[in-house]
Design a protein around this motif. Structure first.
Motif, PDB file in Angstrom:
ATOM      1  N   SER A 158       0.846  -1.190   0.000  1.00 36.41           N
ATOM      2  CA  SER A 158       0.000   0.000   0.000  1.00 36.41           C
ATOM      3  C   SER A 158       0.882   1.241   0.000  1.00 36.41           C
ATOM      4  O   SER A 158       1.965   1.243   0.599  1.00 36.41           O
ATOM      5  N   PHE A 159       0.413   2.278  -0.653  1.00 30.40           N
ATOM      6  CA  PHE A 159       1.113   3.552  -0.712  1.00 30.40           C
ATOM      7  C   PHE A 159       0.416   4.621   0.129  1.00 30.40           C
ATOM      8  O   PHE A 159       0.790   5.787   0.088  1.00 30.40           O
ATOM      9  N   GLN A 160      -0.595   4.210   0.923  1.00 29.63           N
ATOM     10  CA  GLN A 160      -1.394   5.142   1.706  1.00 29.63           C
ATOM     11  C   GLN A 160      -0.630   5.603   2.949  1.00 29.63           C
ATOM     12  O   GLN A 160      -0.133   4.793   3.723  1.00 29.63           O
ATOM     13  N   SER A 161      -0.592   6.896   3.140  1.00 28.46           N
ATOM     14  CA  SER A 161       0.220   7.480   4.211  1.00 28.46           C
ATOM     15  C   SER A 161      -0.183   6.987   5.597  1.00 28.46           C
ATOM     16  O   SER A 161       0.670   6.766   6.456  1.00 28.46           O
ATOM     17  N   GLY A 162      -1.485   6.818   5.821  1.00 26.88           N
ATOM     18  CA  GLY A 162      -1.937   6.408   7.145  1.00 26.88           C
ATOM     19  C   GLY A 162      -1.533   4.998   7.513  1.00 26.88           C
ATOM     20  O   GLY A 162      -1.410   4.668   8.698  1.00 26.88           O
ATOM     21  N   LEU A 163      -1.330   4.156   6.514  1.00 22.21           N
ATOM     22  CA  LEU A 163      -0.955   2.766   6.764  1.00 22.21           C
ATOM     23  C   LEU A 163       0.550   2.587   6.907  1.00 22.21           C
ATOM     24  O   LEU A 163       1.002   1.650   7.556  1.00 22.21           O
TER      25      LEU A 163
ATOM     26  N   ALA B 197       6.672   6.394  -0.705  1.00 18.79           N
ATOM     27  CA  ALA B 197       6.625   5.558   0.490  1.00 18.79           C
ATOM     28  C   ALA B 197       5.640   4.417   0.280  1.00 18.79           C
ATOM     29  O   ALA B 197       4.668   4.538  -0.474  1.00 18.79           O
ATOM     30  N   ALA B 198       5.918   3.305   0.959  1.00 14.52           N
ATOM     31  CA  ALA B 198       5.083   2.115   0.805  1.00 14.52           C
ATOM     32  C   ALA B 198       5.163   1.280   2.066  1.00 14.52           C
ATOM     33  O   ALA B 198       6.119   1.391   2.847  1.00 14.52           O
ATOM     34  N   THR B 199       4.168   0.445   2.261  1.00  8.95           N
ATOM     35  CA  THR B 199       4.213  -0.559   3.317  1.00  8.95           C
ATOM     36  C   THR B 199       3.816  -1.911   2.752  1.00  8.95           C
ATOM     37  O   THR B 199       2.927  -2.013   1.910  1.00  8.95           O
ATOM     38  N   ILE B 200       4.524  -2.934   3.222  1.00  6.82           N
ATOM     39  CA  ILE B 200       4.126  -4.311   2.959  1.00  6.82           C
ATOM     40  C   ILE B 200       4.043  -5.027   4.312  1.00  6.82           C
ATOM     41  O   ILE B 200       4.405  -6.170   4.486  1.00  6.82           O
ATOM     42  N   GLY B 201       3.579  -4.234   5.307  1.00  2.00           N
ATOM     43  CA  GLY B 201       3.578  -4.670   6.696  1.00  2.00           C
ATOM     44  C   GLY B 201       4.643  -3.976   7.495  1.00  2.00           C
ATOM     45  O   GLY B 201       4.627  -3.996   8.727  1.00  2.00           O
ATOM     46  N   ASN B 202       5.608  -3.346   6.809  1.00  3.06           N
ATOM     47  CA  ASN B 202       6.615  -2.494   7.432  1.00  3.06           C
ATOM     48  C   ASN B 202       6.888  -1.316   6.505  1.00  3.06           C
ATOM     49  O   ASN B 202       6.619  -1.381   5.314  1.00  3.06           O
TER      50      ASN B 202
ATOM     51  N   ARG C 255       9.909   5.367  12.176  1.00  8.25           N
ATOM     52  CA  ARG C 255      11.138   5.210  11.401  1.00  8.25           C
ATOM     53  C   ARG C 255      10.819   4.471  10.083  1.00  8.25           C
ATOM     54  O   ARG C 255       9.668   4.140   9.807  1.00  8.25           O
ATOM     55  N   THR C 256      11.828   4.232   9.269  1.00 11.64           N
ATOM     56  CA  THR C 256      11.559   3.586   7.989  1.00 11.64           C
ATOM     57  C   THR C 256      12.783   2.866   7.452  1.00 11.64           C
ATOM     58  O   THR C 256      13.923   3.200   7.805  1.00 11.64           O
ATOM     59  N   ASN C 257      12.540   1.870   6.617  1.00 11.06           N
ATOM     60  CA  ASN C 257      13.580   1.283   5.779  1.00 11.06           C
ATOM     61  C   ASN C 257      13.778   2.202   4.574  1.00 11.06           C
ATOM     62  O   ASN C 257      12.847   2.886   4.151  1.00 11.06           O
ATOM     63  N   VAL C 258      14.981   2.185   4.019  1.00  8.34           N
ATOM     64  CA  VAL C 258      15.312   3.109   2.923  1.00  8.34           C
ATOM     65  C   VAL C 258      15.916   2.324   1.761  1.00  8.34           C
ATOM     66  O   VAL C 258      16.807   1.484   1.972  1.00  8.34           O
ATOM     67  N   GLN C 259      15.436   2.620   0.551  1.00  9.45           N
ATOM     68  CA  GLN C 259      16.002   1.992  -0.647  1.00  9.45           C
ATOM     69  C   GLN C 259      16.340   3.062  -1.686  1.00  9.45           C
ATOM     70  O   GLN C 259      15.498   3.922  -1.997  1.00  9.45           O
TER      71      GLN C 259
ATOM     72  N   SER D 299      13.088  -5.189  -1.367  1.00  9.06           N
ATOM     73  CA  SER D 299      12.950  -5.527  -2.786  1.00  9.06           C
ATOM     74  C   SER D 299      11.490  -5.482  -3.208  1.00  9.06           C
ATOM     75  O   SER D 299      11.142  -4.975  -4.290  1.00  9.06           O
ATOM     76  N   SER D 300      10.620  -5.999  -2.353  1.00  8.14           N
ATOM     77  CA  SER D 300       9.187  -6.029  -2.653  1.00  8.14           C
ATOM     78  C   SER D 300       8.617  -4.619  -2.748  1.00  8.14           C
ATOM     79  O   SER D 300       7.908  -4.278  -3.710  1.00  8.14           O
ATOM     80  N   ALA D 301       8.915  -3.784  -1.751  1.00  4.90           N
ATOM     81  CA  ALA D 301       8.379  -2.425  -1.725  1.00  4.90           C
ATOM     82  C   ALA D 301       8.944  -1.585  -2.863  1.00  4.90           C
ATOM     83  O   ALA D 301       8.211  -0.834  -3.534  1.00  4.90           O
TER      84      ALA D 301
END
Length: 281
Positions: free
Chosen positions: A124-129, A155-160, A191-195, A224-226
């Motif tokens: 998901s690319f939704q900011s709230g998630l 930004a994206a989440t796939i659970g993180n 915080r966040t992961n960065v690619q 890789s997924s995000a």
């Protein structure tokens, strides 16, 4: 009772697996930091605690970063955990389900344990998630400033959470120079992961990664997924891509609803018993 451990790596991203039923000490942040330390511990990019009871899944898994914090999901960690279950005779070649803090995933061990496929869930690319501060929106190609430098990120989440930045050339120096500041940027309350992503062709991406709670990382399955999902959302890659990282390559498939299937190798490293004085000093 002495505590056994198992060590594996997935493209150079290494984890220790601990069985909760055979753990003879509380797995608190200081203990995690010591176990993961490259000089004072066994050394790893994180700890996998499992299998755990998980209603609605075959197994539960908790994932810890080397700084002692808990991660919602790890693609490489999930592949390693699947291989550990296969090595222990707990699974065969059939698909099975693992519950993580970041959601339910399906895994399947292939090629006699040498490869694992994981259905990672939907991006998901939704900011709230994710979460990202500000109005609720899809976070696509927005400016972000760190250390006097302005980047354009999605930004994206796939659970993180993930911060994805397209660059003409993805280099280790980019991740090592700006990764920590981006990880801890005020835009990301958790915080966040960065690619940093370089599009080599519609079928191939190159990544350099800074992992939340771990730092510069040779490979990451969730990253890789995000990253692949973001590049596909921007119309710059196909739904099936190879993601190239310093540690090796992963195959990523992106469904129309941005559900991700990741396939890649796992390698056994060692198994042993933790010494009684590992936490001394």
């Amino acid at each position: 009772m002495a505590t056994p451990f198992w060590k594996y790596h997935a493209l150079g991203n290494d984890y220790l697996v601990l069985d909760p039923e055979r753990l003879d000490f509380p797995l608190q942040p200081l203990a995690i930091q010591r176990l993961c330390h490259r000089h004072f511990g066994v050394g790893s990019d994180g700890i996998l605690l499992g299998p755990l009871p998980a209603p609605g899944a075959d197994f539960g898994l908790r994932i810890f970063n080397p700084d002692g914090s808990e991660a919602e999901k790890s693609g490489n960690g999930l592949r390693i955990f699947a291989r550990y279950l296969w090595d222990g005779g707990k699974v065969g070649g059939e698909p099975f389900y693992v519950q993580t803090l970041g959601g339910l995933v399906q895994a399947q061990v292939q090629n006699q344990g040498q490869q694992v496929q994981v259905a990672m869930g939907r991006v998901s690319f939704q900011s709230g998630l994710i979460p990202v501060t500000g109005a609720d929106r899809e976070v696509i190609q927005e400016p972000i400033q760190v250390q006097g430098q302005t980047f354009t990120f999605s930004a994206a989440t796939i659970g993180n959470p993930h911060c994805v930045i397209l660059v003409p050339e993805a280099t280790p120096a980019l991740a090592q120079t700006y990764g920590s500041a981006l990880e801890n940027h005020a835009f990301f309350p958790q915080r966040t992961n960065v690619q940093f992503v370089q599009v080599l062709s519609p079928e191939r991406l190159r990544l350099e990664i800074w992992e939340r709670g771990a730092g510069y990382t040779l490979a990451s399955g969730s990253s890789s997924s995000a990253a692949a999902a973001v590049v596909h959302r921007l119309g710059l890659c196909a739904p099936a891509v190879t993601v190239e990282m310093p540690g090796g390559e992963l195959a990523i498939r992106i469904a129309p609803d941005f559900a991700i299937t990741m396939t890649g190798p796992v390698t056994g490293v060692a198994q042993g018993i933790l010494a009684s004085d590992i936490f001394a000093g």
